[in-house]
Design a protein around this motif. Structure first.
Motif, PDB file in Angstrom:
ATOM      1  N   THR A  22       0.815  -1.208   0.000  1.00 29.52           N
ATOM      2  CA  THR A  22       0.000   0.000   0.000  1.00 29.52           C
ATOM      3  C   THR A  22       0.853   1.263   0.000  1.00 29.52           C
ATOM      4  O   THR A  22       0.308   2.370   0.046  1.00 29.52           O
ATOM      5  CB  THR A  22      -0.952   0.018   1.211  1.00 29.52           C
ATOM      6  OG1 THR A  22      -0.185  -0.126   2.415  1.00 29.52           O
ATOM      7  CG2 THR A  22      -1.979  -1.102   1.114  1.00 29.52           C
ATOM      8  N   GLU A  23       2.162   1.117  -0.022  1.00 29.89           N
ATOM      9  CA  GLU A  23       3.042   2.270  -0.228  1.00 29.89           C
ATOM     10  C   GLU A  23       3.132   2.490  -1.735  1.00 29.89           C
ATOM     11  O   GLU A  23       3.330   1.540  -2.490  1.00 29.89           O
ATOM     12  CB  GLU A  23       4.414   1.995   0.381  1.00 29.89           C
ATOM     13  CG  GLU A  23       5.360   3.189   0.401  1.00 29.89           C
ATOM     14  CD  GLU A  23       6.118   3.363  -0.907  1.00 29.89           C
ATOM     15  OE1 GLU A  23       6.356   4.524  -1.303  1.00 29.89           O
ATOM     16  OE2 GLU A  23       6.474   2.337  -1.524  1.00 29.89           O
ATOM     17  N   TRP A  24       2.991   3.756  -2.184  1.00 29.98           N
ATOM     18  CA  TRP A  24       2.766   4.021  -3.598  1.00 29.98           C
ATOM     19  C   TRP A  24       3.865   3.486  -4.517  1.00 29.98           C
ATOM     20  O   TRP A  24       3.576   2.776  -5.480  1.00 29.98           O
ATOM     21  CB  TRP A  24       2.577   5.523  -3.852  1.00 29.98           C
ATOM     22  CG  TRP A  24       2.415   5.817  -5.319  1.00 29.98           C
ATOM     23  CD1 TRP A  24       1.287   5.625  -6.067  1.00 29.98           C
ATOM     24  CD2 TRP A  24       3.408   6.311  -6.214  1.00 29.98           C
ATOM     25  NE1 TRP A  24       1.508   5.978  -7.379  1.00 29.98           N
ATOM     26  CE2 TRP A  24       2.808   6.402  -7.502  1.00 29.98           C
ATOM     27  CE3 TRP A  24       4.744   6.690  -6.062  1.00 29.98           C
ATOM     28  CZ2 TRP A  24       3.499   6.866  -8.624  1.00 29.98           C
ATOM     29  CZ3 TRP A  24       5.440   7.148  -7.173  1.00 29.98           C
ATOM     30  CH2 TRP A  24       4.825   7.223  -8.437  1.00 29.98           C
ATOM     31  N   ARG A  25       5.109   3.808  -4.243  1.00 28.20           N
ATOM     32  CA  ARG A  25       6.166   3.398  -5.171  1.00 28.20           C
ATOM     33  C   ARG A  25       6.284   1.876  -5.227  1.00 28.20           C
ATOM     34  O   ARG A  25       6.444   1.301  -6.303  1.00 28.20           O
ATOM     35  CB  ARG A  25       7.505   4.044  -4.801  1.00 28.20           C
ATOM     36  CG  ARG A  25       8.592   3.821  -5.855  1.00 28.20           C
ATOM     37  CD  ARG A  25       9.767   4.756  -5.675  1.00 28.20           C
ATOM     38  NE  ARG A  25       9.498   6.091  -6.166  1.00 28.20           N
ATOM     39  CZ  ARG A  25       9.789   6.515  -7.392  1.00 28.20           C
ATOM     40  NH1 ARG A  25      10.351   5.679  -8.261  1.00 28.20           N
ATOM     41  NH2 ARG A  25       9.553   7.757  -7.756  1.00 28.20           N
ATOM     42  N   ALA A  26       6.177   1.233  -4.089  1.00 34.78           N
ATOM     43  CA  ALA A  26       6.224  -0.235  -4.078  1.00 34.78           C
ATOM     44  C   ALA A  26       5.038  -0.811  -4.835  1.00 34.78           C
ATOM     45  O   ALA A  26       5.158  -1.814  -5.548  1.00 34.78           O
ATOM     46  CB  ALA A  26       6.249  -0.751  -2.642  1.00 34.78           C
ATOM     47  N   CYS A  27       3.867  -0.170  -4.705  1.00 32.42           N
ATOM     48  CA  CYS A  27       2.672  -0.628  -5.418  1.00 32.42           C
ATOM     49  C   CYS A  27       2.855  -0.460  -6.926  1.00 32.42           C
ATOM     50  O   CYS A  27       2.511  -1.356  -7.707  1.00 32.42           O
ATOM     51  CB  CYS A  27       1.454   0.145  -4.933  1.00 32.42           C
ATOM     52  SG  CYS A  27      -0.102  -0.389  -5.675  1.00 32.42           S
ATOM     53  N   GLU A 100       4.447  11.396  -3.346  1.00 33.16           N
ATOM     54  CA  GLU A 100       5.721  11.305  -2.647  1.00 33.16           C
ATOM     55  C   GLU A 100       6.060  12.620  -1.958  1.00 33.16           C
ATOM     56  O   GLU A 100       5.694  13.694  -2.457  1.00 33.16           O
ATOM     57  CB  GLU A 100       6.837  10.964  -3.647  1.00 33.16           C
ATOM     58  CG  GLU A 100       6.609   9.664  -4.411  1.00 33.16           C
ATOM     59  CD  GLU A 100       7.678   9.427  -5.474  1.00 33.16           C
ATOM     60  OE1 GLU A 100       8.319   8.367  -5.424  1.00 33.16           O
ATOM     61  OE2 GLU A 100       7.855  10.298  -6.342  1.00 33.16           O
ATOM     62  N   PRO A 101       6.798  12.567  -0.843  1.00 37.34           N
ATOM     63  CA  PRO A 101       7.274  13.810  -0.235  1.00 37.34           C
ATOM     64  C   PRO A 101       8.299  14.468  -1.151  1.00 37.34           C
ATOM     65  O   PRO A 101       8.890  13.808  -2.009  1.00 37.34           O
ATOM     66  CB  PRO A 101       7.916  13.330   1.082  1.00 37.34           C
ATOM     67  CG  PRO A 101       8.256  11.895   0.840  1.00 37.34           C
ATOM     68  CD  PRO A 101       7.219  11.374  -0.095  1.00 37.34           C
TER      69      PRO A 101
END
Length: 225
Positions: A22-27, A100-101
């Motif tokens: 559910t972390e964007w880049r990993a998803c 992302e930050p």
């Protein structure tokens, strides 16, 4: 840059997929690494298990923007647009604002590449309502759509949208936009205007890039929605 493709999947769909991060880049890495045959099977299984009228999962931004769900694989196949486009932007080192930050340590001689999810239909509807201004099928590339593009381009030049921006064009550029029956050229300009509106607001402490104060970083947001 404003890009006419989704940058994120609906959280509801991601949570339904066992083992998906559910972390964007990993998803997105998982999404890009999965071939389209398997993705289609996953999308279809999800839809088949849901009632008529609520087959697809939607992101929070879709309702406000009137955009297609990012898990849609046909008519339009926006899921495949994301599958093809997001990895390219990642490879180019783009910063995905709504996911992302802010990156740290950016070299002053290397301009930051800012990627915003845009949607030309959102801005076009302000001027034209539901009137069609483009068609891929040559048989539907008619005078009515040409006149709609002319109306749209004139409105953008005059600043008649809520974005408060005026598009400066030469006569040749305006003609080229009107004369492109696919609408791709006009859509690119609509994305450009959405990106420009966001860039003007990049330093807003409460709504950087004109975005809502709280955006789900897994799903993201369509700029100006």
């Amino acid at each position: 840059g404003g890009f006419d493709l989704p940058f994120g999947l609906p959280r509801e769909w991601v949570l339904s997929q066992a083992g998906w991060p559910t972390e964007w880049r990993a998803c997105m890495d998982r999404f890009a690494a999965t071939d389209r045959t398997e993705l289609r099977q996953r999308f279809k299984a999800f839809c088949d298990a849901r009632p008529t009228g609520a087959k697809f999962a939607h992101r929070a931004t879709d309702g406000l923007a009137g955009s297609s769900p990012s898990m849609k694989w046909v008519n339009p196949p926006v899921a495949w647009m994301m599958h093809a486009g997001v990895p390219v932007l990642q490879h180019l080192g783009a910063w995905f604002v709504t996911h992302e930050p802010p990156p740290s340590g950016t070299r002053t001689d290397a301009p930051l590449r800012v990627a915003l999810e845009a949607y030309p239909g959102l801005l076009a509807r302000e001027v034209l309502g539901r009137t069609s201004y483009k068609a891929d099928d040559a048989a539907r590339q008619d005078t009515a759509r040409l006149l709609a593009r002319k109306t749209l381009v004139e409105a953008l030049e005059q600043g008649r949208t809520r974005l408060g921006l005026r598009l400066k064009l030469t006569a040749a550029q305006a003609g080229a936009l009107v004369d492109d029956p696919s609408g791709d050229s006009v859509d690119a300009v609509l994305c450009l205007l959405q990106a420009a509106w966001a860039w003007q607001r990049r330093d807003d402490p409460l709504h950087p890039y004109g975005l809502p104060a709280a955006v789900d970083p897994l799903e993201g947001w369509i700029v100006t929605a």
